[in-house]
Design a protein around this motif. Structure first.
Motif: not given
Length: 243
Positions: A19-21, A24-25, A155, A157-158, A189, A191, A213-214
Motif C-alpha cells: 500500500n505504500g508509495r 504501488q510503484a 518529502h 511524509r518521510k 514532495d 523524492v 522519480s520513485r
C-alpha cells in the motif's frame, strides 16, 4: 523452495508493503515484466478487496497463507520487518528489503538470516547511489582531515531522519576514515536528494545524487530480486549487483 528456478521461468514474487508509495510503484512495474516476474501476492497491513488487477491481496497477519514464491520484496515499516524476515527464513524465501529505520538488532538478524537464505537489504536501490557510496569512500580516504557533511532532502511524509541512504553514505565515509555530520530537510514532495560535501580551507567538493522519480528505486529493487532469486544463501549488498 519447491521447484528450482530455470533460466527461462518467471520468478514468483511476493510484495510486502503493497500500500505504500514504493509498493504501488513495484506493483505497476512488476506487472510490466511478465516474462521476468509472476506476482503471486501483495501484502498490506489491511486488506479491502481480495483481488486487485488479478493479484491476490493479503493482510500482514495472513502472511503465512500467501502463495509459494521465490523471492519476497519488502518495503514496509520497521515494526513489520521482523515478521517478514522470520517468514522468509522459515519458508526458505529470498528476501529483498528496502525498509528503512531498522534497528541494530534487526540488522544483526539480517546477518544471521544470510546463513540460511539469500538476503539483500539496502537503504536505496538506485545504482547511482551505489556508485556514489563508492566515490564517497574513495574521496574520504584521499582527503584525510577534511570536514564531511551529508545533507539529505525528502518529502514531508518521510519519518526517519537522517535517511537510511544518508547513513549508508556516512558508513562509506567512515570506511574511508572520515567522521560525517548530517543535516535533514523535509519539504514538499521531494523524492530524494543527497549531497556529500568535503571541505577544507579554500576549497570544497560536493558529490550529489538527485532522484526525480520513485520508479528508479522500484526498478532497482526488481533488478535485485531477479538477481537474488538465483543466488545461494548469503548477506548481499546493493554494490554486489555492480560487478
Amino acid at each position: 523452495m519447491d521447484e528450482p528456478i530455470t533460466p527461462t521461468s518467471p520468478i514468483r514474487l511476493l510484495l510486502h508493503g503493497a500500500n505504500g508509495r514504493m509498493g504501488q510503484a513495484l506493483l505497476r512495474l512488476a506487472a510490466e515484466q511478465p516474462d521476468t516476474f509472476t506476482l503471486v501476492g501483495a501484502v498490506s497491513r489491511k486488506v479491502g478487496q481480495r483481488v486487485i488487477d488479478g493479484v491476490p491481496q493479503f493482510a500482514s497477519s495472513e502472511l503465512t497463507a500467501a502463495p509459494e514464491c521465490d523471492v519476497v520484496v519488502d518495503f514496509s515499516l520497521p515494526e513489520a520487518f521482523d515478521g517478514v524476515l522470520a517468514y522468509c527464513v522459515e519458508h526458505g524465501r529470498a528476501l529483498v528489503s528496502g525498509t528503512t529505520g531498522i534497528s541494530d538488532t534487526q540488522r544483526a538478524a539480517l546477518d544471521a538470516a544470510g546463513q540460511r537464505i539469500p538476503v539483500l537489504w539496502a537503504s536505496n536501490f538506485s545504482l547511482g547511489v551505489a556508485v556514489l557510496a563508492d566515490l564517497v569512500e574513495r574521496a574520504a580516504r584521499a582527503l584525510p582531515g577534511w570536514d564531511v557533511d551529508i545533507v539529505e532532502q525528502h518529502h514531508v511524509r518521510k519519518l526517519d531522519a537522517p535517511s537510511g541512504t544518508a547513513l549508508t553514505l556516512g558508513d562509506a565515509a567512515g570506511q574511508g576514515g572520515a567522521i560525517p555530520r548530517y543535516a535533514s530537510l523535509r519539504a514538499g514532495d521531494i523524492v530524494g536528494e543527497h549531497t556529500v560535501q568535503f571541505a577544507t580551507l579554500g576549497e570544497r567538493i560536493e558529490l550529489t545524487h538527485r532522484a526525480t522519480s520513485r520508479d528508479i528505486f522500484a526498478r532497482g529493487a526488481l533488478h535485485a530480486a531477479a538477481w537474488l532469486a538465483r543466488r545461494p544463501p548469503a548477506r548481499y549488498r546493493i554494490g554486489d549487483l555492480l560487478g
